[in-house]
Design a protein around this motif. Structure first.
Motif, PDB file in Angstrom:
ATOM      1  N   TRP A 104       1.110  -1.064  -0.294  1.00  0.00           N
ATOM      2  CA  TRP A 104      -0.107   0.500   0.144  1.00  0.00           C
ATOM      3  C   TRP A 104       1.078   1.493   0.035  1.00  0.00           C
ATOM      4  O   TRP A 104       0.415   2.452  -0.555  1.00  0.00           O
ATOM      5  N   ALA A 105       1.866   1.195   0.479  1.00  0.00           N
ATOM      6  CA  ALA A 105       3.061   2.375   0.725  1.00  0.00           C
ATOM      7  C   ALA A 105       3.376   3.156  -0.914  1.00  0.00           C
ATOM      8  O   ALA A 105       3.166   3.680  -1.112  1.00  0.00           O
ATOM      9  N   LEU A 106       4.149   1.699  -1.458  1.00  0.00           N
ATOM     10  CA  LEU A 106       4.756   1.838  -2.753  1.00  0.00           C
ATOM     11  C   LEU A 106       3.200   2.178  -4.333  1.00  0.00           C
ATOM     12  O   LEU A 106       3.385   3.205  -4.847  1.00  0.00           O
ATOM     13  N   ALA A 107       2.103   1.497  -3.809  1.00  0.00           N
ATOM     14  CA  ALA A 107       1.542   1.892  -4.648  1.00  0.00           C
ATOM     15  C   ALA A 107       0.070   2.860  -4.318  1.00  0.00           C
ATOM     16  O   ALA A 107      -0.014   4.117  -6.019  1.00  0.00           O
ATOM     17  N   GLY A 108      -0.188   3.578  -2.790  1.00  0.00           N
ATOM     18  CA  GLY A 108      -0.463   4.903  -2.942  1.00  0.00           C
ATOM     19  C   GLY A 108       1.025   6.157  -3.486  1.00  0.00           C
ATOM     20  O   GLY A 108      -0.069   7.529  -4.069  1.00  0.00           O
ATOM     21  N   TRP A 109       1.820   5.567  -3.241  1.00  0.00           N
ATOM     22  CA  TRP A 109       2.211   6.867  -3.537  1.00  0.00           C
ATOM     23  C   TRP A 109       3.398   7.089  -5.467  1.00  0.00           C
ATOM     24  O   TRP A 109       3.976   8.005  -5.571  1.00  0.00           O
ATOM     25  N   SER A 110       2.755   6.070  -5.526  1.00  0.00           N
ATOM     26  CA  SER A 110       3.302   5.467  -7.079  1.00  0.00           C
ATOM     27  C   SER A 110       1.953   6.729  -7.871  1.00  0.00           C
ATOM     28  O   SER A 110       2.440   6.822  -9.153  1.00  0.00           O
ATOM     29  N   ALA A 135      10.041   5.909  -3.692  1.00  0.00           N
ATOM     30  CA  ALA A 135      10.507   4.833  -4.081  1.00  0.00           C
ATOM     31  C   ALA A 135       9.096   4.535  -5.479  1.00  0.00           C
ATOM     32  O   ALA A 135       9.151   4.204  -6.358  1.00  0.00           O
ATOM     33  N   GLY A 136       8.159   5.498  -4.468  1.00  0.00           N
ATOM     34  CA  GLY A 136       6.703   4.932  -4.917  1.00  0.00           C
ATOM     35  C   GLY A 136       6.846   5.632  -6.238  1.00  0.00           C
ATOM     36  O   GLY A 136       6.082   5.494  -6.652  1.00  0.00           O
ATOM     37  N   LEU A 137       6.846   7.477  -6.102  1.00  0.00           N
ATOM     38  CA  LEU A 137       6.872   7.968  -6.775  1.00  0.00           C
ATOM     39  C   LEU A 137       7.315   8.052  -8.161  1.00  0.00           C
ATOM     40  O   LEU A 137       6.891   8.333  -8.952  1.00  0.00           O
ATOM     41  N   LEU A 138       8.941   7.312  -8.095  1.00  0.00           N
ATOM     42  CA  LEU A 138       9.411   7.421  -8.941  1.00  0.00           C
ATOM     43  C   LEU A 138       9.505   5.763  -9.823  1.00  0.00           C
ATOM     44  O   LEU A 138       9.159   5.813 -11.384  1.00  0.00           O
ATOM     45  N   SER A 139       8.225   4.581  -9.296  1.00  0.00           N
ATOM     46  CA  SER A 139       7.955   4.190  -9.465  1.00  0.00           C
ATOM     47  C   SER A 139       6.612   3.955 -11.005  1.00  0.00           C
ATOM     48  O   SER A 139       6.939   3.733 -11.619  1.00  0.00           O
ATOM     49  N   GLY A 176       9.347  -1.326 -12.411  1.00  0.00           N
ATOM     50  CA  GLY A 176      10.221  -2.064 -11.438  1.00  0.00           C
ATOM     51  C   GLY A 176      12.043  -2.138 -10.707  1.00  0.00           C
ATOM     52  O   GLY A 176      11.609  -1.591  -9.506  1.00  0.00           O
ATOM     53  N   PRO A 177      12.910  -1.365 -10.859  1.00  0.00           N
ATOM     54  CA  PRO A 177      13.508  -1.006 -10.730  1.00  0.00           C
ATOM     55  C   PRO A 177      13.143  -0.234  -9.002  1.00  0.00           C
ATOM     56  O   PRO A 177      14.361  -0.407  -8.299  1.00  0.00           O
ATOM     57  N   PRO A 178      12.855   1.184  -8.795  1.00  0.00           N
ATOM     58  CA  PRO A 178      12.833   1.517  -7.632  1.00  0.00           C
ATOM     59  C   PRO A 178      12.368   1.317  -6.463  1.00  0.00           C
ATOM     60  O   PRO A 178      12.896   1.363  -5.328  1.00  0.00           O
ATOM     61  N   TYR A 183      14.901  -1.230  -5.820  1.00  0.00           N
ATOM     62  CA  TYR A 183      15.889  -1.640  -4.912  1.00  0.00           C
ATOM     63  C   TYR A 183      15.341  -1.074  -3.396  1.00  0.00           C
ATOM     64  O   TYR A 183      15.828  -1.310  -2.120  1.00  0.00           O
ATOM     65  N   TYR A 184      14.498  -0.643  -3.255  1.00  0.00           N
ATOM     66  CA  TYR A 184      13.724   0.014  -1.684  1.00  0.00           C
ATOM     67  C   TYR A 184      13.699  -1.387  -1.279  1.00  0.00           C
ATOM     68  O   TYR A 184      13.645  -1.520  -0.367  1.00  0.00           O
TER      69      TYR A 184
END
Length: 247
Positions: free
Chosen positions: A78-84, A136-140, A151-153, A156-157
Motif C-alpha cells: 500500500w505504501a508503494l502503490a499509494g505513492w505511485s 520509490a513509489g513516486l519514481l516507480s 520495477g527498479p525503484p 531497490y527499496y
C-alpha cells in the motif's frame, strides 16, 4: 527497426515468453527485458500497453499458481502503490511529450541506472526506513506509465527491507496488480493508450513463460534469488543498449 509482420510477431512471441520466465523468477523482470525491444519495434505507446496487458496476465498467473497462499507484505504494497499515483500521472504526460528516440534513450538510462544501483547495494544487511517508500513509489509510478519500467525503484527499496525471496516476489507482483487500473486510466486520460493489433497471441506467450519460470523458481530460484536479480539487470542493460543502437 522494421521487420515483416510474421517475423515480427514470432520475435515478439519469443520476447514475451522469455520476459515472463524472468518475471516468474524475480517478480519484476518482465518490462526490463521487453520494454527496450518493444519500443524499438512497435513504438513507445504500443509497447507500454502490450507490456501492461501481457505482464498483468503473467502476474495473475504467478499468484494463482503458487503452491502456497501468496504472502505479500501489505504495508509495503500500500505504501508503494499509494505513492505511485502522482508519479503515474506524470509518467503518462511524459510518454505523450517525449519523441520516440528520446523515450528509447530514457529507457536505456533507466535500465543501466538500475544495474548501477543494484551493484552498489548487494549487501542486504542495510535496512532502510519505511519513509523511503515515498520516493520509490513516486519514481516507480512515473516509470511505469512512461516506459513500463516501474520495477527498479521498488526492487531497490524492497531489497533493503530484508524480505525473503517469496515475500519480495509476491509483494512486487501485488504492487503491479494494485496500481494496474490507475496506470491504464492515466494513459487513457493522456491519450497514449494504443494496443498492438496482435496482442492476443502474446498473452499465450506470457502464460507459457510463466509456467516455465515458476517451475524454475521452485527448483532453484529461491536459493539463488540475489544472483538471478543481478544477472537479469545486467542482461537488460545490454538489451537496452542494443535496442538503442538498432533504432
Amino acid at each position: 527497426m522494421h521487420l515483416d509482420g510474421g517475423i515480427l510477431l514470432g520475435a515478439l512471441f519469443g520476447l514475451i515468453f522469455v520476459s515472463a520466465v524472468l518475471q516468474s523468477l524475480s517478480g519484476f523482470g518482465f518490462a526490463l527485458l521487453s520494454a527496450p525491444l518493444l519500443a524499438a519495434t512497435i513504438g513507445g505507446a504500443e509497447a507500454v500497453s502490450t507490456i501492461i496487458i501481457t505482464g498483468t496476465v503473467c502476474d495473475v498467473a504467478i499468484l494463482a499458481m503458487r503452491r502456497s497462499v501468496p504472502r505479500p507484505v501489505a504495508r509495503e504494497v500500500w505504501a508503494l502503490a499509494g505513492w505511485s499515483v502522482p508519479g503515474m500521472l506524470a509518467g503518462a504526460w511524459l510518454l505523450a511529450w517525449l519523441p520516440a528516440s528520446g523515450l528509447q534513450i530514457f529507457v536505456a538510462c533507466v535500465v543501466i541506472g538500475a544495474v548501477v544501483l543494484r551493484l552498489r547495494s548487494r549487501e542486504r544487511g542495510v535496512v532502510v526506513r519505511p519513509a523511503w517508500a515515498v520516493p520509490a513509489g513516486l519514481l516507480s509510478g512515473a516509470l511505469s506509465t512512461s516506459t513500463s519500467l516501474g520495477g527498479p525503484p521498488s526492487v531497490y527499496y524492497l531489497v533493503h527491507r530484508d524480505l525473503k525471496p517469496y515475500a519480495m516476489r509476491d509483494t512486487l507482483v501485488t504492487v503491479s496488480l494494485v496500481r494496474l487500473p490507475l496506470s491504464v486510466a492515466s494513459l487513457v486520460l493522456a491519450g497514449t493508450w494504443e494496443t498492438y493489433e496482435y496482442w492476443l497471441p502474446l498473452v499465450g506467450a506470457a502464460l507459457l513463460g510463466q509456467l516455465v519460470g515458476s517451475r524454475a523458481f521452485h527448483a532453484f530460484g529461491s536459493s539463488r534469488y540475489e544472483r538471478v536479480v543481478l544477472c537479469l539487470l545486467v542482461a537488460s542493460a545490454l538489451v537496452s543498449v542494443a535496442a538503442l543502437a538498432m533504432a
